[in-house]
Scaffold this motif. Structure first.
Motif, short mmCIF file in Angstrom:
data_model
loop_
_atom_site.label_atom_id
_atom_site.label_comp_id
_atom_site.label_asym_id
_atom_site.label_seq_id
_atom_site.Cartn_x
_atom_site.Cartn_y
_atom_site.Cartn_z
N LYS A 9 -8.57 5.49 4.88
CA LYS A 9 -8.40 6.24 3.64
C LYS A 9 -8.66 7.71 3.89
CE LYS A 9 -9.74 6.03 -1.26
NZ LYS A 9 -10.63 5.39 -2.24
N ARG A 10 -7.81 8.55 3.29
CA ARG A 10 -7.98 10.00 3.41
C ARG A 10 -7.61 10.64 2.08
NH1 ARG A 10 -4.00 12.48 7.52
NH2 ARG A 10 -5.40 11.52 9.06
N TYR A 14 -4.42 5.78 0.99
CA TYR A 14 -4.55 4.95 2.19
C TYR A 14 -3.43 5.24 3.17
CZ TYR A 14 -8.35 2.28 0.19
OH TYR A 14 -9.56 1.91 -0.32
N TYR A 15 -3.76 5.19 4.46
CA TYR A 15 -2.82 5.45 5.55
C TYR A 15 -2.90 4.32 6.56
CZ TYR A 15 -2.44 10.33 3.99
OH TYR A 15 -2.20 11.47 3.27
N SER A 29 -3.66 4.40 -3.78
CA SER A 29 -5.11 4.51 -3.69
C SER A 29 -5.78 3.17 -3.99
CB SER A 29 -5.62 5.57 -4.67
OG SER A 29 -5.23 5.24 -6.00
N ASN A 30 -4.96 2.14 -4.18
CA ASN A 30 -5.45 0.80 -4.48
C ASN A 30 -5.67 0.03 -3.18
OD1 ASN A 30 -4.92 -2.24 -4.99
ND2 ASN A 30 -5.35 -1.43 -7.04
N LEU A 31 -6.91 -0.42 -2.95
CA LEU A 31 -7.24 -1.07 -1.69
C LEU A 31 -6.48 -2.38 -1.50
CD1 LEU A 31 -8.87 -1.28 0.90
CD2 LEU A 31 -10.75 -2.27 -0.42
N ALA A 36 -2.26 -5.35 1.40
CA ALA A 36 -1.06 -6.18 1.37
C ALA A 36 0.07 -5.51 2.15
CB ALA A 36 -0.63 -6.44 -0.07
N ILE A 37 0.25 -4.21 1.94
CA ILE A 37 1.29 -3.48 2.67
C ILE A 37 0.98 -3.44 4.16
CG2 ILE A 37 2.44 -1.24 2.93
CD1 ILE A 37 1.81 -0.76 -0.06
#
Length: 328
Positions: A9-10, A14-15, A29-31, A36-37
């Motif tokens: 996360k940055r 998320y990255y 921004s959803n964990l 899942a992605i």
């Protein structure tokens, strides 16, 4: 090879780093969504494919509802309407932007808790869950999700069907005949055929044969036409108004008939639902000695086990008949 892949996360986003020093934003921004992605991207990476964010299926719950309902073309309008209603509740509970890839057993449990908190009965929630289960099974077959989450039904006490007494039936029929003759005809038809409320509303005059004392029910819940015998009570109610074409009963919404029945029943001092008329019809068929397999075909149960629910009335019959036993 995928040892290099990591999720991080940055600045609230998320990255995924898929090569050392090379990262791609997941634009979320959803964990749960990010995880899942990330899983999908890892699978693609392991297959030796280039990682393209666009190649990862990111269907929202709202988009899924639209796609699923389109796939239901040809199904019973009743079923499609219930699908739409249940998915609307599902979206209301979880959010329209919820990613299909993040639908999990935990999310299903959350939906159950919300429904129960809003006053839904366990039986009602289980009905919702059956529709959701079918929808997620389709999503799995269509590769929208990898696996279907496990769905546990809500524990519920199995109540026996409510059956109206002969006196209650007589009183409500008299009230209906006094207030609305067509409602009385409709109610008489339900009582002496065991038809579902919408099955009766869909009946057309051309499918009623009074001389042969039967009618053809179409657009049934199980999508299977069936012939139902007509007894004198139904024939006497319909014969004076017989036509050649068109729907038999006034085309009001089914819920209108349901609400009207509740009003008449309440005025007669009975707390009953319109569906209790079907319960009563099945029960009195069995109590009259009609074989259970025949009853199943008449009322359109897909499984004999459904009809068996009503056989509690046979216990009373056995108790009475057993008194005839003699040893002499």
């Amino acid at each position: 090879m995928n040892d290099f892949m990591r999720l991080f996360k940055r600045k609230n986003k998320y990255y995924v780093e898929f090569h050392r020093g090379k990262a791609k934003s997941l634009q979320t921004s959803n964990l749960e969504e990010a995880k899942a992605i990330f899983r999908e991207m890892k699978k693609e990476y392991l297959k030796g494919k280039l990682i393209q964010l666009d190649s990862v299926r990111r269907m929202t719950l709202s988009d899924f509802r639209d796609a699923y309902l389109k796939s239901r073309i040809g199904m019973s309008p009743m079923t499609v309407k219930k699908d739409e209603s249940v998915l609307r509740l599902f979206i209301d509970a979880l959010g329209a932007s919820q990613q299909m890839a993040t639908i999990s057993s935990k999310k299903i449990e959350e939906f159950k808790r919300i429904c129960l908190a809003r006053g839904a009965t366990p039986h009602g929630v289980n009905s919702y869950l059956r529709h959701i289960k079918a929808a997620l099974s389709w999503a799995c077959e269509d590769k929208i999700i990898e696996t279907r989450p496990k769905i546990k039904m809500v524990p519920a006490n199995d109540e026996l069907p409510r059956v109206l007494t002969p006196e209650q039936i007589k009183t409500i029929l008299e009230k209906a005949k006094e207030k609305d003759i067509w409602f009385w005809r409709y109610l008489t038809f339900l009582l002496w055929t065991g038809a579902r409320r919408r099955e009766a509303l869909n009946i057309e005059w051309q499918n009623i044969n009074l001389s042969k004392c039967n009618c053809l029910l179409t657009k049934t819940k199980g999508k299977k036409d069936r012939v139902v015998p007509l007894l004198p009570a139904v024939i006497n109610a319909l014969e004076p108004v017989k036509k050649d074409l068109g729907r038999v009963f006034p085309q009001l919404h089914a819920d209108t008939y349901t609400h009207q029945f509740k009003i008449y029943a309440r005025e007669c001092g009975t707390n009953a639902r319109l569906h209790d008329v079907r319960h009563s019809a099945v029960t009195y068929m069995l109590k009259s000695g009609i074989p259970i397999q025949v009853v199943k075909e008449i009322v359109g149960h897909s499984q004999l086990s459904t009809t068996m629910i009503y056989t509690h009335v046979l216990d009373d019959i056995k108790q009475t008949e057993m008194q005839k036993m003699k040893i002499e």
